[in-house]
Design a protein around this motif. Structure first.
Motif, PDB file in Angstrom:
ATOM      1  N   THR A 168       0.830  -1.206   0.000  1.00  0.00           N
ATOM      2  CA  THR A 168       0.000   0.000   0.000  1.00  0.00           C
ATOM      3  C   THR A 168       0.867   1.259   0.000  1.00  0.00           C
ATOM      4  O   THR A 168       0.531   2.245  -0.661  1.00  0.00           O
ATOM      5  CB  THR A 168      -0.949  -0.001   1.221  1.00  0.00           C
ATOM      6  OG1 THR A 168      -1.653  -1.239   1.234  1.00  0.00           O
ATOM      7  CG2 THR A 168      -1.947   1.125   1.142  1.00  0.00           C
ATOM      8  N   VAL A 169       1.978   1.215   0.719  1.00  0.00           N
ATOM      9  CA  VAL A 169       2.902   2.355   0.704  1.00  0.00           C
ATOM     10  C   VAL A 169       3.428   2.549  -0.724  1.00  0.00           C
ATOM     11  O   VAL A 169       3.484   3.670  -1.232  1.00  0.00           O
ATOM     12  CB  VAL A 169       4.069   2.146   1.690  1.00  0.00           C
ATOM     13  CG1 VAL A 169       5.140   3.214   1.509  1.00  0.00           C
ATOM     14  CG2 VAL A 169       3.554   2.162   3.121  1.00  0.00           C
ATOM     15  N   VAL A 170       3.777   1.451  -1.388  1.00  0.00           N
ATOM     16  CA  VAL A 170       4.253   1.537  -2.774  1.00  0.00           C
ATOM     17  C   VAL A 170       3.174   2.168  -3.657  1.00  0.00           C
ATOM     18  O   VAL A 170       3.467   3.001  -4.514  1.00  0.00           O
ATOM     19  CB  VAL A 170       4.633   0.134  -3.312  1.00  0.00           C
ATOM     20  CG1 VAL A 170       5.006   0.214  -4.790  1.00  0.00           C
ATOM     21  CG2 VAL A 170       5.782  -0.446  -2.512  1.00  0.00           C
ATOM     22  N   ALA A 171       1.903   1.808  -3.404  1.00  0.00           N
ATOM     23  CA  ALA A 171       0.793   2.328  -4.209  1.00  0.00           C
ATOM     24  C   ALA A 171       0.667   3.842  -4.121  1.00  0.00           C
ATOM     25  O   ALA A 171       0.090   4.473  -5.006  1.00  0.00           O
ATOM     26  CB  ALA A 171      -0.520   1.667  -3.790  1.00  0.00           C
ATOM     27  N   LEU A 172       1.226   4.472  -3.079  1.00  0.00           N
ATOM     28  CA  LEU A 172       1.191   5.934  -2.953  1.00  0.00           C
ATOM     29  C   LEU A 172       1.904   6.611  -4.118  1.00  0.00           C
ATOM     30  O   LEU A 172       1.708   7.795  -4.375  1.00  0.00           O
ATOM     31  CB  LEU A 172       1.826   6.375  -1.627  1.00  0.00           C
ATOM     32  CG  LEU A 172       1.025   6.125  -0.349  1.00  0.00           C
ATOM     33  CD1 LEU A 172       1.881   6.358   0.873  1.00  0.00           C
ATOM     34  CD2 LEU A 172      -0.197   7.030  -0.312  1.00  0.00           C
ATOM     35  N   ALA A 173       2.746   5.846  -4.837  1.00  0.00           N
ATOM     36  CA  ALA A 173       3.428   6.404  -6.009  1.00  0.00           C
ATOM     37  C   ALA A 173       2.410   6.880  -7.040  1.00  0.00           C
ATOM     38  O   ALA A 173       2.655   7.851  -7.753  1.00  0.00           O
ATOM     39  CB  ALA A 173       4.350   5.357  -6.631  1.00  0.00           C
ATOM     40  N   PHE A 174       1.270   6.211  -7.094  1.00  0.00           N
ATOM     41  CA  PHE A 174       0.281   6.565  -8.118  1.00  0.00           C
ATOM     42  C   PHE A 174      -0.317   7.960  -7.913  1.00  0.00           C
ATOM     43  O   PHE A 174      -0.248   8.793  -8.824  1.00  0.00           O
ATOM     44  CB  PHE A 174      -0.787   5.464  -8.211  1.00  0.00           C
ATOM     45  CG  PHE A 174      -1.824   5.748  -9.242  1.00  0.00           C
ATOM     46  CD1 PHE A 174      -1.481   5.850 -10.592  1.00  0.00           C
ATOM     47  CD2 PHE A 174      -3.148   5.955  -8.880  1.00  0.00           C
ATOM     48  CE1 PHE A 174      -2.442   6.142 -11.541  1.00  0.00           C
ATOM     49  CE2 PHE A 174      -4.105   6.246  -9.835  1.00  0.00           C
ATOM     50  CZ  PHE A 174      -3.754   6.345 -11.165  1.00  0.00           C
TER      51      PHE A 174
END
Lengths: 126, 229
Positions: B71-77
Motif C-alpha cells: 500500500t505504501v508503494v501504491a502511494l506512487a500513483f
C-alpha cells in the motif's frame, strides 16, 4: 477479465514492494523497502516506462483499504497502556504541541512564499 | 482451536468491524469517528474482555498488516497524478516539507528529552507526523515500538483534523497550498481527509505533502538517529 486485470495490477505493485525490500537488504539501507518501491514505481510511471493504466485500479483499491490495514498495528497499543498513565498525559500533550508547531510552520512558509511566487509570475506575465 | 481457525476468525472480525465502523463514519461526518480508531477500540475491548493476547490476535491480524508494504508503494500513483500541481508550486512545497520534517524531529526530540523519556521512547515518537504505514516501518527500523508509534501517529492526525481548522482561522492562512501542506505535513492521512473538505486542490496538495514528508522522513530519521545516538 476485469478481475484478473485487478489482481495482476496488485501483483505488479507487490512486485515493486519486493524489489524495494530486496534492494534494502542487499545494500543494508536504513530506508524502508516500501519507500524504495514507491520511488521506483514513481520513476517508472513518470518516465512512461510503465503506463498508469497498468497500476491505477490496483493502487486505488489498496489505498482505499489503507485504514483497514492499519488496524492490526494500532491494536498493538493494548500491550502498552501503562505508558499513558501518570506522566503519559504530558507525553500526549507534547505530541499535540509538536504537531501544532509543524502545522502552523508548514502553512506559514507557504503563505509567505506562495504569495511572492504568484507576484513574480504576475510580473513575468506583465 | 488451532492457529489457522483463530487466524481466520480474527481476520473476519477485523474486516467486519471495520466496514461497520466505516458505514457509521460516512453516516455521521465527525473526524472522531475515524474508522481505524473506532475499529481499534472495539477490537481491543473484545480482546481484553475475552482475555485474548495481542499475539494471538496477530495470527489473523498479520495478513492485513502485511498489505501495508504494497500500500505504501501504491502511494506512487497519486504522487504521479499530482506531479503537475506540485511542479506549479515547487518552491513553497519543497521549503514547507523540509521545514515540517525538521521541526517535527526537533520538537519531538526536545519535548521528550525535557520529559525525561528514554531513547527507545524518542525513537518511537520521532515518526509521529508521517503516515502510519511508513511510520511503523521506520520505527521498527530504528528500534522504536511500532504499535506505540501507530498511536502517536493517530494523536498527531487528530490534532491536525480537530485543532488544525482553528489554527488556520487564528493565523488567517487562506492560501490553498498553505492549508494543504499544513494538513498533509503535520497530520498525514487523517489531516488529508479533512483537507479534502476544503476542496479538491487542497486535498491533493495535502496528499502530496503527506507522501513527500514521509519519503523525506524515511531518509532523515535513520540518519538523525545514527548521528545523535
Amino acid at each position: 477479465m476485469k478481475f484478473i486485470k485487478f489482481i495482476l495490477q496488485m501483483l505488479l505493485i507487490t512486485f515493486f514492494y519486493i524489489i524495494g525490500e530486496v534492494l534494502q537488504n542487499i545494500f543494508r539501507l536504513s530506508i524502508p523497502g516500501s519507500i524504495i518501491g514507491l520511488i521506483l514505481l514513481f520513476l517508472f510511471l513518470s518516465s512512461k516506462i510503465l503506463p498508469e493504466t497498468w497500476v491505477n485500479q490496483g493502487a486505488n483499491f489498496l489505498l482505499s483499504l489503507m485504514p483497514l490495514f492499519l488496524v492490526p498495528a494500532t491494536v498493538g497499543v493494548m500491550n502498552y497502556f501503562h505508558i499513558f498513565h501518570g506522566k503519559g498525559i504530558l507525553l500526549i500533550m507534547g505530541i499535540i504541541v509538536s504537531t501544532c508547531i509543524v502545522f502552523v510552520a508548514s502553512a506559514f512558509v507557504c503563505e509567505k512564499l506562495g504569495k511572492t511566487t504568484f507576484k513574480e509570475k504576475e510580473k513575468h506575465l506583465a | 482451536m488451532n492457529t489457522i481457525s483463530i487466524g481466520v476468525g480474527m481476520f473476519l472480525l477485523t474486516v467486519g468491524v471495520f466496514f461497520a465502523a466505516k458505514k457509521f463514519a460516512v453516516k455521521y461526518k465527525n473526524p472522531i469517528l475515524n474508522p481505524t480508531l473506532t475499529t481499534t477500540i472495539i477490537i481491543i475491548i473484545i480482546l481484553v474482555s475475552l482475555n485474548i493476547p495481542y499475539e494471538t490476535y496477530m495470527d489473523g491480524g498479520k495478513w492485513l498488516h502485511e498489505l501495508l508494504g504494497p500500500t505504501v508503494v501504491a502511494l506512487a500513483f497519486p504522487l504521479y497524478k499530482y506531479k503537475e500541481l506540485l511542479l506549479k508550486y515547487f518552491q513553497p512545497v519543497l521549503v514547507s516539507i523540509f521545514l515540517a520534517v525538521t521541526l517535527n524531529l526537533i520538537t519531538v526530540y526536545i519535548i521528550l528529552n525535557l520529559l525525561g523519556y528514554t531513547k527507545e521512547m524518542i525513537f518511537t515518537a520521532l515518526p509521529k507526523s508521517i503516515t502510519t504505514a511508513v511510520a511503523v516501518q521506520i520505527a521498527g527500523q530504528i528500534g522504536g515500538i511500532p504499535s506505540l508509534t501507530a498511536v502517536f501517529v493517530m494523536i498527531a492526525g487528530f490534532t491536525g483534523a480537530i485543532i488544525g481548522p482553528y489554527l488556520l482561522k487564528i493565523f488567517k492562512f487562506d492560501h490553498t497550498i498553505a492549508r494543504g501542506m499544513a494538513f498533509g505535513n503535520a497530520s498525514h492521512a487523517i489531516g488529508t481527509a479533512k483537507a479534502f473538505e476544503d476542496n479538491l486542490e487542497t486535498g491533493s496538495i495535502s496528499s502530496a505533502g503527506m507522501i513527500l514528508s514521509a519519503i523525506l522522513s524515511s531518509f532523515l530519521i535513520p540518519f538523525l538517529v545514527w548521528i545523535l545516538f
